[in-house]
Design a protein around this motif. Structure first.
Motif, PDB file in Angstrom:
ATOM      1  N   TYR A  83       0.881  -1.293  -0.155  1.00 42.67           N
ATOM      2  CA  TYR A  83       0.179   0.019   0.092  1.00 42.67           C
ATOM      3  C   TYR A  83       0.880   1.242  -0.078  1.00 42.67           C
ATOM      4  O   TYR A  83       1.801   1.469   0.563  1.00 42.67           O
ATOM      5  N   CYS A  91       1.195   4.978   1.011  1.00 40.81           N
ATOM      6  CA  CYS A  91       0.625   5.494   2.205  1.00 40.81           C
ATOM      7  C   CYS A  91       0.507   7.102   2.066  1.00 40.81           C
ATOM      8  O   CYS A  91       1.390   7.492   1.063  1.00 40.81           O
ATOM      9  N   GLU A  92      -0.221   7.759   2.468  1.00 44.89           N
ATOM     10  CA  GLU A  92      -0.226   9.372   2.221  1.00 44.89           C
ATOM     11  C   GLU A  92       1.007  10.000   2.429  1.00 44.89           C
ATOM     12  O   GLU A  92       1.303  11.155   1.718  1.00 44.89           O
ATOM     13  N   ASP A  93       1.820   9.625   3.389  1.00 43.12           N
ATOM     14  CA  ASP A  93       3.127  10.392   3.760  1.00 43.12           C
ATOM     15  C   ASP A  93       4.070   9.702   2.589  1.00 43.12           C
ATOM     16  O   ASP A  93       5.308  10.354   3.004  1.00 43.12           O
ATOM     17  N   ARG A 145       5.316   6.684   2.227  1.00 45.34           N
ATOM     18  CA  ARG A 145       5.828   5.493   2.676  1.00 45.34           C
ATOM     19  C   ARG A 145       5.170   4.326   2.054  1.00 45.34           C
ATOM     20  O   ARG A 145       3.944   4.510   1.529  1.00 45.34           O
ATOM     21  N   THR A 146       5.738   3.112   1.966  1.00 47.81           N
ATOM     22  CA  THR A 146       4.961   1.965   1.539  1.00 47.81           C
ATOM     23  C   THR A 146       4.882   1.014   2.720  1.00 47.81           C
ATOM     24  O   THR A 146       5.662   0.675   3.700  1.00 47.81           O
ATOM     25  N   MET A 147       3.761   0.724   2.871  1.00 45.06           N
ATOM     26  CA  MET A 147       3.382  -0.539   3.932  1.00 45.06           C
ATOM     27  C   MET A 147       3.113  -1.910   3.196  1.00 45.06           C
ATOM     28  O   MET A 147       2.404  -1.978   2.113  1.00 45.06           O
ATOM     29  N   LEU A 204       6.422  -1.538   7.726  1.00 45.42           N
ATOM     30  CA  LEU A 204       6.247  -0.046   7.737  1.00 45.42           C
ATOM     31  C   LEU A 204       7.312   0.771   8.277  1.00 45.42           C
ATOM     32  O   LEU A 204       7.652   0.616   9.616  1.00 45.42           O
ATOM     33  N   ASN A 212      -7.082  -3.131  -3.112  1.00 44.80           N
ATOM     34  CA  ASN A 212      -6.255  -1.785  -2.532  1.00 44.80           C
ATOM     35  C   ASN A 212      -7.530  -0.614  -2.486  1.00 44.80           C
ATOM     36  O   ASN A 212      -7.222   0.432  -2.004  1.00 44.80           O
ATOM     37  N   SER A 235      -7.145  -0.743   6.846  1.00 46.59           N
ATOM     38  CA  SER A 235      -6.632   0.348   7.823  1.00 46.59           C
ATOM     39  C   SER A 235      -5.410  -0.672   8.613  1.00 46.59           C
ATOM     40  O   SER A 235      -5.640  -1.449   9.002  1.00 46.59           O
TER      41      SER A 235
END
Length: 79
Positions: free
Chosen positions: A16, A18-20, A22-24, A39, A70, A75
Motif C-alpha cells: 500500500y 501511504c499518504e505520507d 511510505r510503503t506498507m 512499515l 487496494n 487500515s
C-alpha cells in the motif's frame, strides 16, 4: 453463488502507498492465520482475530483491517 456479502480474494503479499509517501507491505500467512506488516523499518506479526471486516489481525494495541482490494476500506492502527 450463494447470497450474502461479496468478498475479495486477497493476495499473499499486498503493498500500500501511504499518504505520507511510505510503503506498507502486508504478508499474509498460508490460510490467512496471521499477517506481517512492514512499515518504516518496523515489523509486526499479528494473529488473525474474529471481525466483521473481511480479515482482521490484531495483538495488544496494534490492528490491521483488510476489507477488499487496494480500493477497499483497509487500515492499520498502532497506538
Amino acid at each position: 453463488m450463494s447470497p450474502g456479502l461479496e468478498t475479495t480474494v486477497l493476495p499473499a503479499t499486498i503493498e500500500y502507498a501511504c499518504e505520507d509517501g511510505r510503503t506498507m507491505r502486508v504478508e499474509r500467512a498460508a490460510g490467512a492465520t496471521s499477517a506481517t506488516v512492514s512499515l518504516g523499518g518496523n515489523r509486526w506479526t499479528l494473529p488473525r482475530v474474529e471481525s466483521a471486516a473481511q480479515e482482521k489481525y490484531a495483538q495488544a494495541s496494534t490492528a490491521l483491517y483488510l476489507d477488499g482490494d487496494n480500493h477497499g476500506a483497509n487500515s492499520f492502527v498502532n497506538t
